[in-house]
Design an enzyme around this catalytic site. Structure first.
Site, PDB file in Angstrom:
ATOM      1  N   HIS A   1       0.837  -1.205   0.000  1.00 49.08           N
ATOM      2  CA  HIS A   1       0.000   0.000   0.000  1.00 49.08           C
ATOM      3  C   HIS A   1       0.876   1.261   0.000  1.00 49.08           C
ATOM      4  O   HIS A   1       0.730   2.137  -0.858  1.00 49.08           O
ATOM      5  CB  HIS A   1      -0.917  -0.016   1.223  1.00 49.08           C
ATOM      6  CG  HIS A   1      -1.808   1.176   1.331  1.00 49.08           C
ATOM      7  ND1 HIS A   1      -3.120   1.164   0.906  1.00 49.08           N
ATOM      8  CD2 HIS A   1      -1.585   2.421   1.804  1.00 49.08           C
ATOM      9  CE1 HIS A   1      -3.653   2.369   1.104  1.00 49.08           C
ATOM     10  NE2 HIS A   1      -2.734   3.154   1.655  1.00 49.08           N
ATOM     11  N   GLU A   2       1.807   1.317   0.953  1.00 45.46           N
ATOM     12  CA  GLU A   2       2.659   2.510   1.045  1.00 45.46           C
ATOM     13  C   GLU A   2       3.589   2.601  -0.167  1.00 45.46           C
ATOM     14  O   GLU A   2       3.931   3.698  -0.603  1.00 45.46           O
ATOM     15  CB  GLU A   2       3.458   2.500   2.353  1.00 45.46           C
ATOM     16  CG  GLU A   2       2.614   2.453   3.635  1.00 45.46           C
ATOM     17  CD  GLU A   2       1.514   3.506   3.730  1.00 45.46           C
ATOM     18  OE1 GLU A   2       1.652   4.570   3.094  1.00 45.46           O
ATOM     19  OE2 GLU A   2       0.507   3.251   4.421  1.00 45.46           O
TER      20      GLU A   2
ATOM     21  N   HIS B   1       1.813   4.496  -2.835  1.00 41.30           N
ATOM     22  CA  HIS B   1       1.959   5.946  -2.613  1.00 41.30           C
ATOM     23  C   HIS B   1       3.344   6.412  -3.077  1.00 41.30           C
ATOM     24  O   HIS B   1       3.498   7.452  -3.702  1.00 41.30           O
ATOM     25  CB  HIS B   1       1.820   6.271  -1.125  1.00 41.30           C
ATOM     26  CG  HIS B   1       0.404   6.241  -0.604  1.00 41.30           C
ATOM     27  ND1 HIS B   1      -0.583   7.046  -1.114  1.00 41.30           N
ATOM     28  CD2 HIS B   1      -0.173   5.524   0.396  1.00 41.30           C
ATOM     29  CE1 HIS B   1      -1.719   6.827  -0.447  1.00 41.30           C
ATOM     30  NE2 HIS B   1      -1.500   5.903   0.473  1.00 41.30           N
TER      31      HIS B   1
ATOM     32  N   GLU C   1      -4.480   7.854  -3.045  1.00 40.82           N
ATOM     33  CA  GLU C   1      -5.022   6.596  -2.531  1.00 40.82           C
ATOM     34  C   GLU C   1      -5.355   5.650  -3.688  1.00 40.82           C
ATOM     35  O   GLU C   1      -5.305   4.436  -3.538  1.00 40.82           O
ATOM     36  CB  GLU C   1      -6.262   6.903  -1.674  1.00 40.82           C
ATOM     37  CG  GLU C   1      -6.583   5.851  -0.651  1.00 40.82           C
ATOM     38  CD  GLU C   1      -5.499   5.634   0.409  1.00 40.82           C
ATOM     39  OE1 GLU C   1      -5.475   4.530   0.969  1.00 40.82           O
ATOM     40  OE2 GLU C   1      -4.680   6.539   0.663  1.00 40.82           O
TER      41      GLU C   1
HETATM   42 ZN    ZN Z   1      -2.924   5.239   1.898  1.00 41.47          ZN
END
Ligand code: ZN
Length: 510
Positions: free
Chosen positions: A264-265, A268, A303
């Protein structure tokens, strides 16, 4: 020197100050001993005031006036024009917010956050009420000062999701609910336990880290310009595209926490590392409101990338067909009796639960809608702070069919409201919806994408996202990015089709 060069130089220094603030924040959340908290708070407050004074100054006003005259008539979609436009927009916005409101919020926030943490610990919502009320009143004052046409929420959501309004979100949520609620009902009715529970085993943390980082690099994370650390509340943070850091947290048994947290990170981080080098230290990688992520155009756009890489890639069947052998190489005993199919099913369990950050792909957005609807009610006066626990529990039952046993696991679970962060939640759902639109367009525009994903080659997808999303930094709004790359603005069909397809197959729904 041209007026544009002078403007660029002025903003570059502001960008330096804001990035230095971010480095101190990264340190506070990863390495700082607890004793450093008080003086770090002073350091951050001083630097934030310096940044604010630097930005809201006659010098900025003069440079803006001069550069606007110089670029008049240039292509309105060029980075130069967009950089100036955005600086002007945020300059006017920040100027409208009364200094007293900002100062009161900043002073109250750490106290309110502490009261919230104690209230959560002791299941004592009543003790938090006066602080939440003050934060709400300050946020209303802020919304009134900024100004809005429709709903006070519009003025606050602008900080996070400039393309969204209360009205547009209501339409989006209604369309999502119409698809999600029936899908969830069918899944729950068809749910059977898996034949083995992979998360009753132990996964040594150093090996978890090695595997997570290896997968992050596989999808494109450049560790020459990044690093992975531990943080209790994981985040990504960048100090220009050349230093983009991620964090995660580990659970000895529940491997998915760190693994998907890292992916997830990383999503980003790919966004930040992919910004066009020419935008480094420019207005188009500056968050004038002192938030981060800095290089992305909105929370939702950002996101969309963390969710795309975490869920649509990392939780796909293809991903585990390709990478399961490597997982078993690292965890030979733990994975001895498992296979790619069991791994795929184990990381895609759907279960209506109480806690947002633990929610699966199908239920996650329902948690977000509940919070956003409550925020709108608080801001327009339809809801009173004291009524929140009842409203929360009623909505949990309506959307998810579960009722929190106490407020700690209900209305008190998230930190956001204690700091007055109203308007930040919808970004998560906007991001989910956007992610499916981007991936659909990438598939349509790269006919060989399926084949490359099946081989574990993520460079064609990364390349598409870089040229259509990442490189532009904050030059185009979320809707403009969608329109330029997919031909359409935000809409729910691709996302609902993705969930319907994936989970119908997983749960054997007809
Ligand atoms: Zn996030």
């Amino acid at each position: 020197m041209t007026a544009y060069e002078q403007f660029e130089g002025h903003i570059a220094e502001l960008n330096d100050i804001l990035n230095s603030i971010s480095i101190l924040k990264w340190d506070a959340r990863t390495n700082m001993p607890p004793g450093g908290a008080l003086t770090r708070g002073n350091q951050l407050a001083t630097l934030s005031r310096i940044a604010n004074d630097y930005f809201v100054s006659d010098k900025t006003a003069r440079k803006l006036d001069a550069v606007e005259a110089e670029i008049a008539g240039e292509d309105k979609d060029s980075y130069r024009v967009r950089a100036v436009q955005q600086t002007r927009q945020y300059y006017e916005l920040v100027k409208r917010i009364p200094v007293e409101v900002t100062a009161k919020k900043a002073t109250l926030a750490p106290i309110s956050e502490q009261v919230w943490a104690d209230a959560k610990q002791n299941n004592d919502f009543a003790s938090f009420v006066p602080y939440l009320q003050q934060m709400l009143d300050l946020s209303k004052e802020q919304a009134d000062a900024i100004g809005y046409e429709g709903h006070p929420f519009d003025a606050l959501v602008f900080e996070y999701e400039p393309s969204a309004t209360a009205a547009s979100l209501k339409v989006l949520f209604d369309e999502l609910k119409a698809g999600l609620l029936p899908l969830l009902k069918r899944i729950v009715a068809n749910d059977k336990p898996l034949e083995k529970d992979l998360w009753q085993r132990e996964y040594p943390l150093d090996k978890q880290k090695a595997f997570g980082l290896e997968m992050a690099k596989k999808i494109g994370y450049d560790v020459q310009r990044g690093r992975l650390d531990i943080a209790p509340h994981p985040f990504e943070i960048s100090f220009t595209r050349n230093d983009v850091r991620i964090t995660t947290r580990y659970n000895l048994n529940y491997l998915p926490m760190a693994l998907f947290g890292t992916l997830h990170e990383t999503g980003h981080a790919l966004y930040e590392q992919g910004v066009d080098p020419s935008l480094t230290r420019s207005a188009l990688t500056t968050d004038f409101l002192g938030q981060y992520p800095v290089g992305g155009t909105s929370y939702g756009a950002h996101e969309s990338q963390s969710r795309l890489w975490e869920n649509q890639i990392g939780r796909s069947r293809e991903f585990w067909v390709v990478h399961f052998d490597r997982l078993r190489e690292i965890f030979p005993e733990q994975m001895a009796d498992a296979d790619p199919d069991l791994m795929y099913r184990s990381v895609n369990r759907v279960r209506p639960s109480l806690i947002r950050v633990e929610a699966d792909e199908v239920t996650y957005n329902l948690h977000i809608m509940l919070r956003t609807e409550i925020e709108m009610g608080l801001l327009d006066g339809g809801l009173k702070v004291a009524d929140l626990p009842d409203v929360w529990n009623a909505k949990m039952e309506e959307y998810l069919g579960v009722i929190p046993p106490n407020d700690s696991k209900g209305v008190l679970q998230d930190v956001h409201w204690s700091g007055g962060g109203f308007g930040s939640f919808p970004g998560y759902t906007v991001g989910n919806v956007m992610s499916a639109q981007f991936l659909k367009a990438a598939h349509e525009q790269i006919p060989t994408l399926d084949a490359s994903l099946k081989q574990g080659d993520y460079s064609p997808l990364l390349g598409w996202l870089q040229s259509n999303v990442y490189r532009h930094g904050r030059a185009y709004s979320a809707n403009e990015l969608l329109e330029r790359s997919t031909g359409k603005t935000l809409h729910v069909q691709p996302y609902l089709a993705y969930l319907e397809g994936k989970f119908s197959q997983l749960y054997g729904l007809s």
